[in-house]
Write an enzyme that holds these catalytic residues in place. Structure first.
Site, PDB file in Angstrom:
ATOM      1  N   ASP A  47       0.830  -1.207   0.000  1.00  0.00           N
ATOM      2  CA  ASP A  47       0.000   0.000   0.000  1.00  0.00           C
ATOM      3  C   ASP A  47       0.862   1.252   0.000  1.00  0.00           C
ATOM      4  O   ASP A  47       2.014   1.218   0.438  1.00  0.00           O
ATOM      5  CB  ASP A  47      -0.813   0.049   1.294  1.00  0.00           C
ATOM      6  CG  ASP A  47      -2.097  -0.719   1.164  1.00  0.00           C
ATOM      7  OD1 ASP A  47      -2.357  -1.273   0.087  1.00  0.00           O
ATOM      8  OD2 ASP A  47      -2.839  -0.755   2.159  1.00  0.00           O
ATOM      9  N   LYS A  69      -3.923   2.224  -2.314  1.00  0.00           N
ATOM     10  CA  LYS A  69      -5.158   3.009  -2.430  1.00  0.00           C
ATOM     11  C   LYS A  69      -4.918   4.238  -1.596  1.00  0.00           C
ATOM     12  O   LYS A  69      -4.602   4.158  -0.431  1.00  0.00           O
ATOM     13  CB  LYS A  69      -6.332   2.227  -1.853  1.00  0.00           C
ATOM     14  CG  LYS A  69      -6.732   1.048  -2.684  1.00  0.00           C
ATOM     15  CD  LYS A  69      -8.085   0.563  -2.247  1.00  0.00           C
ATOM     16  CE  LYS A  69      -8.878  -0.044  -3.376  1.00  0.00           C
ATOM     17  NZ  LYS A  69      -9.376   0.898  -4.358  1.00  0.00           N
ATOM     18  N   MET A 183      -9.063   8.266   8.819  1.00  0.00           N
ATOM     19  CA  MET A 183      -9.469   9.026   7.629  1.00  0.00           C
ATOM     20  C   MET A 183     -10.465  10.143   7.971  1.00  0.00           C
ATOM     21  O   MET A 183     -11.551  10.221   7.398  1.00  0.00           O
ATOM     22  CB  MET A 183     -10.087   8.074   6.581  1.00  0.00           C
ATOM     23  CG  MET A 183      -9.119   7.002   6.119  1.00  0.00           C
ATOM     24  SD  MET A 183      -9.880   5.764   5.053  1.00  0.00           S
ATOM     25  CE  MET A 183     -10.540   4.600   6.243  1.00  0.00           C
TER      26      MET A 183
HETATM   27  N1  SAH Z   1      -5.145  -0.679   8.163  1.00  0.00           N
HETATM   28  C1  SAH Z   1      -4.702   0.615   8.648  1.00  0.00           C
HETATM   29  C2  SAH Z   1      -5.690   1.729   8.329  1.00  0.00           C
HETATM   30  C3  SAH Z   1      -5.888   1.960   6.840  1.00  0.00           C
HETATM   31  S1  SAH Z   1      -6.974   3.291   6.521  1.00  0.00           S
HETATM   32  C4  SAH Z   1      -4.413   0.524  10.147  1.00  0.00           C
HETATM   33  O1  SAH Z   1      -4.756  -0.464  10.788  1.00  0.00           O
HETATM   34  O2  SAH Z   1      -3.808   1.457  10.678  1.00  0.00           O
HETATM   35  C5  SAH Z   1      -5.827   4.619   6.289  1.00  0.00           C
HETATM   36  C6  SAH Z   1      -5.902   5.590   7.438  1.00  0.00           C
HETATM   37  O3  SAH Z   1      -5.164   5.094   8.536  1.00  0.00           O
HETATM   38  C7  SAH Z   1      -5.297   6.949   7.161  1.00  0.00           C
HETATM   39  O4  SAH Z   1      -6.153   7.768   6.432  1.00  0.00           O
HETATM   40  C8  SAH Z   1      -5.112   7.454   8.571  1.00  0.00           C
HETATM   41  O5  SAH Z   1      -6.333   7.836   9.134  1.00  0.00           O
HETATM   42  C9  SAH Z   1      -4.671   6.193   9.274  1.00  0.00           C
HETATM   43  N2  SAH Z   1      -3.207   6.096   9.383  1.00  0.00           N
HETATM   44  C10 SAH Z   1      -2.442   5.068   8.964  1.00  0.00           C
HETATM   45  N3  SAH Z   1      -1.147   5.273   9.295  1.00  0.00           N
HETATM   46  C11 SAH Z   1      -1.096   6.463   9.938  1.00  0.00           C
HETATM   47  C12 SAH Z   1      -0.046   7.222  10.551  1.00  0.00           C
HETATM   48  N4  SAH Z   1       1.223   6.792  10.550  1.00  0.00           N
HETATM   49  N5  SAH Z   1      -0.378   8.384  11.139  1.00  0.00           N
HETATM   50  C13 SAH Z   1      -1.645   8.817  11.172  1.00  0.00           C
HETATM   51  N6  SAH Z   1      -2.662   8.145  10.609  1.00  0.00           N
HETATM   52  C14 SAH Z   1      -2.410   6.974  10.013  1.00  0.00           C
END
Ligand code: SAH
Length: 262
Positions: A47, A69, A183
């Site tokens: 990703d 995505k 998000m």
């Molecule tokens: N599967 C992922 C989430 C995917 S959706 C998980 O478990 O973390 C993508 C969203 O995750 C982003 O839009 C943001 O809201 C969050 N996100 C992922 N990594 C991040 C980071 N290092 N800092 C802040 N938000 C993060």
């Protein structure tokens, strides 16, 4: 890969797909299984959110296939990603599907696992540290405390597919539990006003955490009533997480002694 005193790492057979989480960013938050997978896989389908520093730990002759995505930018269809995984596995490759955070938390991991199952491909699921809980913890925000809450809501601000939300925010607000919002940025104002309609006070503490565990990490403390304006003024953008509730206000008690993620 082996670690003294640890159970042996599983074999990664040809034709298998490993669906793994890479954690929030800093590669030291990878699991040992994800590290083992990076060191072993032939193909790594990753990703956009997966940190470059994690990908640098892969086998040098492995093939890197971006399949991210990312909100707002053209990105491959989920169907096409599923197809890549299936084709590569059928070609006898050891395929690592690496996703940010945990693959089964707002990560479309289910779509891929069920497509693999339907195609008769063997696969393994390797959980990762989900960014919502990691970012909060690293900022000094507990997901639960005995005094504040015995439940916590993980919610997605918008759906990655079409940017809309079907969540009943006012109903969530009425539960009176903290909300960790993935998000949040594209609909921040709408979500805030719906939470307020559900009875959350404008002075409810919030924390907005951008790019947790990366060089670009920023933590903005605010309140439900002010966060949209504060975020705009400070130029906070994706990827970010919003923590809403009393727990978000507790970090000030720790900050004098809390050592940052670095
Ligand atoms: N599967 C992922 C989430 C995917 S959706 C998980 O478990 O973390 C993508 C969203 O995750 C982003 O839009 C943001 O809201 C969050 N996100 C992922 N990594 C991040 C980071 N290092 N800092 C802040 N938000 C993060």
């Amino acid at each position: 890969m082996s670690f003294p005193g640890f159970p042996p790492m599983p074999d990664f057979p040809a034709g298998e797909v490993w669906l793994a989480g890479a954690g929030p960013g800093d590669p030291r938050l990878l699991t040992l299984l994800a590290l083992h997978a990076l060191a072993t896989a032939d193909d790594i389908v990753h990703d956009a959110l997966v940190d470059r520093r994690a990908l640098d730990l892969r086998r040098p002759d492995s093939v890197l296939i971006p399949a991210g995505k990312r909100g707002g930018k053209p990105s491959p269809h989920q169907r096409d990603i599923n197809e890549i995984l299936i084709e590569r596995a059928r070609a006898g490759r050891r395929v690592l599907r690496l996703k940010g955070g945990d693959p089964f938390v707002f990560g479309r991991g289910w779509d891929e696992a069920s497509a693999l199952a339907a195609a008769g491909i063997r696969f393994r699921i390797i959980p990762g540290i989900t960014s919502g809980l990691a970012a909060a913890a690293l900022a000094g925000i507990p997901a639960t405390t005995r005094d504040t809450n015995h439940a916590v809501i993980l919610a997605a601000g918008h759906r990655a597919e079409d940017g809309t939300s079907t969540t009943d925010w006012a109903a969530l607000a009425k539960l009176g539990q903290p909300i960790i919002l993935y998000m949040p940025m594209s609909q921040l104002e709408d979500i805030v006003s719906a939470l307020r309609q559900g009875g959350m006070g404008e002075r409810t503490p919030v924390a907005l955490i951008q790019s947790a565990t990366t060089e670009g990490e920023r933590v903005l403390e605010s309140t439900l009533g002010s966060v949209a304006a504060d975020a705009a003024r400070e130029g906070i953008g994706a990827p970010a997480l919003l923590v809403v509730g009393a727990v978000a206000g507790l970090r000030s008690q720790l900050l004098a002694n809390l050592v940052g993620w670095r």
